[in-house]
Design a protein around this motif. Structure first.
Motif, PDB file in Angstrom:
ATOM      1  N   GLY A 182       0.901  -1.299   0.321  1.00 49.05           N
ATOM      2  CA  GLY A 182      -0.484  -0.072   0.399  1.00 49.05           C
ATOM      3  C   GLY A 182       0.882   1.064  -0.518  1.00 49.05           C
ATOM      4  O   GLY A 182       0.880   2.317  -0.438  1.00 49.05           O
ATOM      5  N   VAL A 183       1.514   1.199   0.593  1.00 49.68           N
ATOM      6  CA  VAL A 183       2.751   2.141   0.743  1.00 49.68           C
ATOM      7  C   VAL A 183       3.141   2.593  -0.289  1.00 49.68           C
ATOM      8  O   VAL A 183       3.548   3.402  -1.126  1.00 49.68           O
ATOM      9  N   LEU A 184       3.826   0.942  -0.947  1.00 49.79           N
ATOM     10  CA  LEU A 184       4.867   1.796  -2.693  1.00 49.79           C
ATOM     11  C   LEU A 184       3.659   2.079  -3.067  1.00 49.79           C
ATOM     12  O   LEU A 184       4.073   3.115  -4.017  1.00 49.79           O
ATOM     13  N   VAL A 185       2.685   1.798  -3.739  1.00 48.70           N
ATOM     14  CA  VAL A 185       1.426   2.107  -4.452  1.00 48.70           C
ATOM     15  C   VAL A 185       0.987   3.374  -4.220  1.00 48.70           C
ATOM     16  O   VAL A 185       1.046   4.193  -4.926  1.00 48.70           O
ATOM     17  N   PHE A 186       1.072   3.816  -3.128  1.00 51.78           N
ATOM     18  CA  PHE A 186       0.692   5.698  -2.788  1.00 51.78           C
ATOM     19  C   PHE A 186       1.921   6.262  -2.591  1.00 51.78           C
ATOM     20  O   PHE A 186       1.517   7.077  -3.704  1.00 51.78           O
ATOM     21  N   ALA A 187       3.154   5.721  -2.983  1.00 51.21           N
ATOM     22  CA  ALA A 187       4.447   6.977  -3.459  1.00 51.21           C
ATOM     23  C   ALA A 187       4.472   6.637  -4.426  1.00 51.21           C
ATOM     24  O   ALA A 187       5.044   7.499  -5.394  1.00 51.21           O
ATOM     25  N   LEU A 188       4.368   5.571  -5.280  1.00 51.32           N
ATOM     26  CA  LEU A 188       3.669   5.815  -6.818  1.00 51.32           C
ATOM     27  C   LEU A 188       2.887   6.856  -7.070  1.00 51.32           C
ATOM     28  O   LEU A 188       3.353   7.694  -8.114  1.00 51.32           O
ATOM     29  N   ILE A 189       1.643   7.009  -6.682  1.00 58.20           N
ATOM     30  CA  ILE A 189       0.815   7.712  -7.302  1.00 58.20           C
ATOM     31  C   ILE A 189       1.409   9.013  -6.953  1.00 58.20           C
ATOM     32  O   ILE A 189       0.618   9.813  -7.806  1.00 58.20           O
ATOM     33  N   ILE A 190       1.868   9.113  -5.808  1.00 64.02           N
ATOM     34  CA  ILE A 190       2.237  10.834  -5.550  1.00 64.02           C
ATOM     35  C   ILE A 190       3.238  11.107  -6.414  1.00 64.02           C
ATOM     36  O   ILE A 190       3.568  12.384  -7.091  1.00 64.02           O
ATOM     37  N   LEU A 191       4.023  10.204  -6.844  1.00 61.78           N
ATOM     38  CA  LEU A 191       5.337   9.959  -7.985  1.00 61.78           C
ATOM     39  C   LEU A 191       4.667  10.837  -8.998  1.00 61.78           C
ATOM     40  O   LEU A 191       4.959  11.337  -9.667  1.00 61.78           O
ATOM     41  N   PHE A 192       3.802  10.060  -9.045  1.00 63.44           N
ATOM     42  CA  PHE A 192       3.506  10.230 -11.246  1.00 63.44           C
ATOM     43  C   PHE A 192       2.540  11.572 -10.574  1.00 63.44           C
ATOM     44  O   PHE A 192       2.151  12.127 -12.073  1.00 63.44           O
ATOM     45  N   SER A 193       1.818  11.569  -9.518  1.00 69.46           N
ATOM     46  CA  SER A 193       1.035  12.953  -9.905  1.00 69.46           C
ATOM     47  C   SER A 193       1.736  14.266  -9.801  1.00 69.46           C
ATOM     48  O   SER A 193       1.495  15.144  -9.865  1.00 69.46           O
ATOM     49  N   SER A 194       3.046  14.427  -9.450  1.00 66.85           N
ATOM     50  CA  SER A 194       4.062  15.328  -8.981  1.00 66.85           C
ATOM     51  C   SER A 194       4.084  15.992 -10.647  1.00 66.85           C
ATOM     52  O   SER A 194       5.265  16.958 -10.915  1.00 66.85           O
ATOM     53  N   PHE A 195       4.571  15.463 -11.574  1.00 66.62           N
ATOM     54  CA  PHE A 195       4.764  15.086 -13.222  1.00 66.62           C
ATOM     55  C   PHE A 195       3.572  16.083 -13.406  1.00 66.62           C
ATOM     56  O   PHE A 195       2.257  15.248 -14.054  1.00 66.62           O
ATOM     57  N   VAL A 196       3.598  17.237 -14.843  1.00 66.83           N
ATOM     58  CA  VAL A 196       2.028  17.662 -15.476  1.00 66.83           C
ATOM     59  C   VAL A 196       2.932  18.043 -16.997  1.00 66.83           C
ATOM     60  O   VAL A 196       4.113  18.031 -16.669  1.00 66.83           O
TER      61      VAL A 196
END
Length: 311
Positions: A7-21
Motif C-alpha cells: 500500500g505504501v509503495l502504491v501510494f508513493a507511486l501515485i504521489i510520484l506520478f502526480s508530481s509530473f504535469v
C-alpha cells in the motif's frame, strides 16, 4: 506487513506520478493552492507539489472562432438578419492577462455568452441609427464600429477581437423583392441612359464627319473654281495675244483685220454645231444679215482699237 508495504509503495507511486504535469502546446495551465492562485505552467513537462498544488484550468492561447446569427431593426423599422463569424484570442501571454482570463468568468460558457451578447448589442445599436437602404453598403463600417466599441471591454476580460466577418445580411422577403425591383428598374434606367449616350455620340460623330466632308468638298470646289478661273484668264490672255499678233501682221500686209472677227464668228458657229445637245440657234444667213453681222463686229473692233493704241 506485506499488504501495508504494498500500500505504501502504491501510494508513493501515485504521489510520484502526480508530481509530473504535461501541458500541451498552445495551452497554459493555471495552478492554485487551496483555491488561491499560485503560478503558471508553460507548455511542456513540469513538476507540481502533489495533493497541494491543483490545476485550476488550462487556458488556450490559440485563435478561437464562433458563428453568430441574430436580428436587428433599422431606423425605418426594417428587420435585418445577420450571420457573422467571430475570431478572437487571448490578448497576450503575460501572467496578469492569463490570471484575468482564468478567473474573470465562472466557465467558458459564461464567457461565450457575454462575448456574443456584447457584439450583437453593438451591431444592433449601430443598425438602429441607419436606414434599410444603407445597411448593405456598410459592412466595413459596421465591423469597424464593433471593433471600436468592444475592444476595451474585451481587453478588460483578457481577450482581443481578431476579426469579425458579416457573411450574410438579409431582410424580410417582401423587402428583398422590393429591393430586387428597385435594382432591376435602376439597371434598365442605366441601360437606357447608356444607349442614349451611345446614340448621341454616334449621331454627333456622324454629323461631324458630314460637316468635315462638306468642308473638304467646299474647299476642293473653291480651289477648282479658282483654277478654272485662272485657266480661263490664261486662255483669254493667250487668245488676246494671238489676236493682237495676227492683227499686227495683217496690218503690215495691208489686209483687212475684220477677217479675224469673221473667222472667230464662224468658229463659234462650228463649236455650237459640234457640241450642242439639241438646242436650236437661229442665225440670219442672208446677205443683208451677214453684212449687218460684219458691221457689228467691225464696230466692236473699232471700239477696241483706241484701248489697244493706248497700250
Amino acid at each position: 506487513m506485506d499488504y501495508f508495504g504494498y500500500g505504501v509503495l502504491v501510494f508513493a507511486l501515485i504521489i510520484l506520478f502526480s508530481s509530473f504535469v504535461t501541458v500541451k502546446q498552445g495551452t497554459i495551465a493555471v495552478i492554485t493552492i487551496f483555491g488561491k492562485y499560485q503560478r503558471l505552467l508553460r507548455p511542456g513537462l513540469s513538476l507540481k507539489i502533489p495533493l497541494i498544488e491543483v490545476i485550476h484550468s488550462r487556458i488556450s492561447i490559440q485563435n478561437r472562432s464562433v458563428e453568430l446569427s441574430f436580428q436587428a431593426v433599422t431606423q425605418d423599422q426594417a428587420n435585418v438578419y445577420f450571420k457573422a463569424m467571430l475570431l478572437y484570442s487571448v490578448l497576450n501571454h503575460d501572467e496578469e492577462t492569463i490570471k484575468n482570463v482564468a478567473f474573470k468568468f465562472v466557465d467558458s460558457n459564461n464567457l461565450m455568452q457575454a462575448l456574443i451578447r456584447t457584439i450583437e448589442g453593438s451591431i444592433r445599436a449601430y443598425v438602429a441609427t441607419q436606414k434599410q437602404a444603407n445597411v448593405l453598403a456598410q459592412r466595413n463600417e459596421i465591423v469597424e464600429h464593433v471593433k471600436h466599441q468592444i475592444d476595451q471591454v474585451l481587453e478588460s476580460w483578457g481577450y482581443h477581437l481578431q476579426d469579425l466577418q458579416l457573411n450574410d445580411i438579409t431582410f424580410d422577403e417582401e423587402i428583398m423583392r422590393s429591393m430586387s425591383r428597385v435594382v432591376a428598374s435602376n439597371n434598365l434606367k442605366a441601360a437606357a441612359e447608356n444607349e442614349g449616350q451611345a446614340l448621341l455620340i454616334t449621331k454627333t460623330k456622324g454629323a461631324e464627319a458630314d460637316g468635315n466632308a462638306i468642308k473638304i468638298a467646299a474647299t476642293a470646289e473653291r480651289e477648282a473654281a479658282q483654277l478654272r478661273g485662272q485657266g480661263i484668264a490664261l486662255f483669254r490672255e493667250e487668245v488676246a495675244k494671238g489676236m493682237t499678233n495676227a492683227a499686227h501682221e495683217m496690218q503690215q500686209a495691208n489686209l483687212d483685220t475684220s477677217v479675224i472677227l469673221f473667222t472667230m464668228w464662224t468658229e463659234a458657229i462650228k463649236q455650237f454645231a459640234e457640241y450642242s445637245e439639241g438646242n436650236v440657234i437661229f442665225l440670219d444667213g442672208s446677205t443683208e444679215g451677214m453684212n449687218n453681222t460684219m458691221k457689228q463686229m467691225m464696230a466692236m473692233q473699232l471700239n477696241q482699237k483706241p484701248a489697244a493704241d493706248k497700250k
